[in-house]
Scaffold this motif. Structure first.
Motif, PDB file in Angstrom:
ATOM      1  N   PHE A   7     -26.292   1.991 -25.413  1.00  0.00           N
ATOM      2  CA  PHE A   7     -25.231   1.336 -26.183  1.00  0.00           C
ATOM      3  C   PHE A   7     -25.265   1.733 -27.656  1.00  0.00           C
ATOM      4  O   PHE A   7     -24.338   1.421 -28.407  1.00  0.00           O
ATOM      5  N   CYS A   8     -26.345   2.393 -28.093  1.00  0.00           N
ATOM      6  CA  CYS A   8     -26.439   2.773 -29.505  1.00  0.00           C
ATOM      7  C   CYS A   8     -25.508   3.956 -29.815  1.00  0.00           C
ATOM      8  O   CYS A   8     -25.269   4.818 -28.958  1.00  0.00           O
ATOM      9  N   GLU A   9     -25.006   3.959 -31.060  1.00  0.00           N
ATOM     10  CA  GLU A   9     -24.157   5.059 -31.521  1.00  0.00           C
ATOM     11  C   GLU A   9     -24.888   6.396 -31.346  1.00  0.00           C
ATOM     12  O   GLU A   9     -26.091   6.489 -31.635  1.00  0.00           O
ATOM     13  N   THR A  25     -25.335  -0.112 -34.120  1.00  0.00           N
ATOM     14  CA  THR A  25     -26.783  -0.031 -34.377  1.00  0.00           C
ATOM     15  C   THR A  25     -27.519  -0.988 -33.453  1.00  0.00           C
ATOM     16  O   THR A  25     -26.990  -2.034 -33.063  1.00  0.00           O
ATOM     17  N   HIS A  26     -28.751  -0.662 -33.110  1.00  0.00           N
ATOM     18  CA  HIS A  26     -29.482  -1.449 -32.119  1.00  0.00           C
ATOM     19  C   HIS A  26     -29.793  -2.846 -32.658  1.00  0.00           C
ATOM     20  O   HIS A  26     -30.641  -3.012 -33.519  1.00  0.00           O
ATOM     21  N   THR A  27     -29.084  -3.835 -32.121  1.00  0.00           N
ATOM     22  CA  THR A  27     -29.198  -5.224 -32.563  1.00  0.00           C
ATOM     23  C   THR A  27     -29.326  -6.079 -31.312  1.00  0.00           C
ATOM     24  O   THR A  27     -28.540  -5.930 -30.381  1.00  0.00           O
ATOM     25  N   PRO A  77     -30.877  -5.068 -23.684  1.00  0.00           N
ATOM     26  CA  PRO A  77     -31.179  -5.885 -24.863  1.00  0.00           C
ATOM     27  C   PRO A  77     -30.194  -5.723 -26.018  1.00  0.00           C
ATOM     28  O   PRO A  77     -30.107  -6.601 -26.876  1.00  0.00           O
ATOM     29  N   HIS A  78     -29.427  -4.617 -26.058  1.00  0.00           N
ATOM     30  CA  HIS A  78     -28.463  -4.386 -27.140  1.00  0.00           C
ATOM     31  C   HIS A  78     -27.311  -5.389 -26.992  1.00  0.00           C
ATOM     32  O   HIS A  78     -26.719  -5.505 -25.920  1.00  0.00           O
ATOM     33  N   SER A  79     -27.006  -6.096 -28.076  1.00  0.00           N
ATOM     34  CA  SER A  79     -26.013  -7.186 -28.016  1.00  0.00           C
ATOM     35  C   SER A  79     -24.683  -6.702 -27.431  1.00  0.00           C
ATOM     36  O   SER A  79     -24.123  -5.705 -27.871  1.00  0.00           O
TER      37      SER A  79
HETATM   38 ZN   LIG Z   1     -29.031  -0.068 -28.701  1.00  0.00          ZN
END
Ligand SMILES: [Zn+2]
Ligand SMILES: [Zn+2]
Ligand SMILES: [Zn+2]
Length: 317
Positions: free
Chosen positions: A56-58, A107-109, A157-159
């Motif tokens: 899911f991160c850019e 960003t990983h949040t 875990p990425h929102s």
């Molecule tokens: Zn992520």
């Protein structure tokens, strides 16, 4: 059972309450020695390589199915490339005909609680955009949900949130609908008569106010309710009220985390296309449901709402 038999039982039965929105039965049975949180129920710590392997991160847009749309995009950006703020993709393992994932941030949040208000505005806008597309294709309901933490059923875990397009009201919403009609709406009454001790925060937008409160008849410790004070069926058409509601939910999670540690939770929007009163419900997953809950439909909550509200209000953020 005769009265004579009944009188031989210990007379410590707690009062059974009925949730006005759903009719669900709840008993408050405070356990004096045990806090509702327990160590196993808290959110899993981040794995060392979690962000490096996160689809899911850019920059890893190719690792999800092709996006349906993205918001906050840079000028001239091609689909499935970096340069976005919120990204909506089909669920890789759908259980429904249409089921989508909204990636909340590039960003990983790990939590809704850590997103900015600007980001929450875009998330609410993505839900509204998906709803418009669902209505245009003849679907009747969009179920928008957020799961955070393994104990709450989150797979990543990425929102993120999930959107399920349905051609009918899901049973929980159908149960609430007749109780939330404009004439005699149980949620209007609840908010009008809300015990100030249960209210945690509010946001005003124009003539409308959205409130965050501890649910008076919650099924779980620290269960939260977020809703506009005035009767409104459709959150997706509410402009920035839905974003304000998500911001209040995020504040609720920050307060909960300050009291109990990083907590898994489920959050959902109950929305009504026709008549009804939209709201968010946030159910922390610090406890486990057992047979009385699942088999009997009677929820035993070990933390009184007034005590939950006191702890959440006094949390230092
Ligand atoms: Zn992520
Ligand atoms: Zn109402
Ligand atoms: Zn509801």
């Amino acid at each position: 059972m005769t009265d004579a038999n009944r009188s031989s039982e210990p007379s410590t039965r707690a009062q059974i309450l009925s949730d006005p929105l759903s009719g669900r039965e709840v008993i408050f049975a405070p356990a004096r020695t045990k806090r509702p949180g327990n160590h196993e129920a808290l959110r899993e710590p981040a794995a060392a390589d979690e962000a490096e392997n996160c689809p899911f991160c850019e920059g890893r847009e190719q690792e999800t199915p092709p996006e349906l749309f993205a918001l906050g995009t840079e000028k001239g950006r091609a689909p499935d490339t970096p340069g976005w703020k919120v990204r909506v993709v089909p669920n890789l393992y759908p259980a429904f005909e249409r089921q989508q994932v909204v990636v909340h941030t590039p960003t990983h949040t790990r939590s809704l609680a850590d997103l900015s208000d600007e980001q929450l505005v875009l998330i609410a806008a993505s839900w509204a955009e998906a709803a418009e597309r669902a209505w245009a294709q003849g679907f009747d309901h969009l179920l928008a949900v957020i799961n955070e933490g393994v104990a709450a059923g989150a797979s990543r875990p990425h929102s993120h949130s999930q959107l399920v397009w349905l051609d009918r009201l899901p049973p929980e919403v159908a149960t609430e609908a007749p109780r939330l009609r404009r004439d005699g709406c149980a949620l209007c009454a609840l908010l009008h008569d809300l015990d100030p001790a249960l209210k945690l925060a509010e946001r005003k937008l124009g003539d409308s106010t959205v409130s965050l409160a501890v649910a008076a008849t919650g099924r779980a410790p620290y269960e939260l309710l977020v809703a506009p004070d005035d009767h409104q069926p459709d959150a997706f058409g509410s402009g920035e009220l839905l974003a304000a509601a998500l911001a209040l939910a995020a504040e609720g999670v920050r307060r909960l985390n300050a009291v109990e540690g990083a907590s898994p939770f489920n959050l959902w929007l109950h929305n009504f296309q026709a008549d009804g009163h939209w709201h968010l419900e946030l159910v922390p997953r610090l406890n486990t449901y057992a047979a009385i809950e699942l088999g009997g439909g009677i929820f035993i909550n070990t933390l009184r709402p007034e005590e939950a509200a006191t702890r959440l209000r006094e949390a230092s953020l």
